[in-house]
Design an enzyme around this catalytic site. Sequence first.
Site, PDB file in Angstrom:
ATOM      1  N   THR A  29       0.866  -1.177   0.000  1.00  0.00           N
ATOM      2  CA  THR A  29       0.000   0.000   0.000  1.00  0.00           C
ATOM      3  C   THR A  29       0.904   1.229   0.000  1.00  0.00           C
ATOM      4  OG1 THR A  29      -1.906   1.013   1.109  1.00  0.00           O
ATOM      5  CG2 THR A  29      -0.239   0.044   2.537  1.00  0.00           C
ATOM      6  N   ASN A  30       0.366   2.407   0.267  1.00  0.00           N
ATOM      7  CA  ASN A  30       1.190   3.610   0.343  1.00  0.00           C
ATOM      8  C   ASN A  30       0.659   4.508   1.446  1.00  0.00           C
ATOM      9  OD1 ASN A  30      -0.787   5.554  -0.760  1.00  0.00           O
ATOM     10  ND2 ASN A  30      -0.667   4.200  -2.517  1.00  0.00           N
ATOM     11  N   ARG A  31       1.306   5.661   1.641  1.00  0.00           N
ATOM     12  CA  ARG A  31       1.043   6.430   2.853  1.00  0.00           C
ATOM     13  C   ARG A  31       0.005   7.541   2.690  1.00  0.00           C
ATOM     14  NH1 ARG A  31       6.332   8.621   4.866  1.00  0.00           N
ATOM     15  NH2 ARG A  31       4.948   9.486   6.457  1.00  0.00           N
TER      16      ARG A  31
END
Length: 219
Positions: A29-31
């Site tokens: 995923t990412n932030r």
Amino acid sequence: FTPKRLAGKRVLLTAGPTYEALDPVRGITNRSSGKMGFALAQAAHRAGAEVTLIAGPVHLPTPAGVRRVDVQSACQMLEVTLAALPGQDVFIATAAVADWRPASEAEHKIKKDGSGQTPQLAFTENPDILATVAARPDAPYCVGFAAESEKLLEHAQAKRLRKAVPLIVANLGPATFGKDDNALLLVDEQGARELPRAAKSDLAVQLIDEIAQRLAARP
Ligand code: C5P
């Protein structure tokens, strides 16, 4: 007092990260926190629009009056976006879509076998949701976001043309992940206009106003 500039209009947004599963318990995923997209959904609703918000996994409450659909992966986000598209006037893509997903999702948890060997991961490119929507003959007014670390204006203009969208909103760094404020650069065919640093909720109101003006000016 907020003028109801979007009364009778329908606004569709994507927000947050996507989660690309590797096996039943792991993924990439990412932030992205989703804050900007949620603030825009709220501002669009307050401007009188009927708002649908397609959200990846985030920890945010649904803004009052907004219809929210939760998704996990980029492929799900695309499917739900296309299903919600008919009749929309504006599409705002704020989601930080993962560029790649694992080429396959293991049915069971990938186990450590004790040999010290690590799994070899292969990836597949995800669909570009914004470009897909913008390319449709019935495309609404499309707005994209850009997070660049250098040559902001140049890259934002290139992205605008590549994705064939009228407006790109560039984050005027430094990284804004999870922060409550930001500064934005609006890039369209006229050139660039800066929205100076402010709370994301204030910027959202200003940006919705800018979008409503451009929508009204559309032939
Ligand atoms: O290409 P890049 O990721 O920099 O473009 C960012 C813009 O495109 C954002 O508006 C983002 O929501 C959208 N996007 C998308 N689907 C992707 C990648 C980006 O809708 N797969």
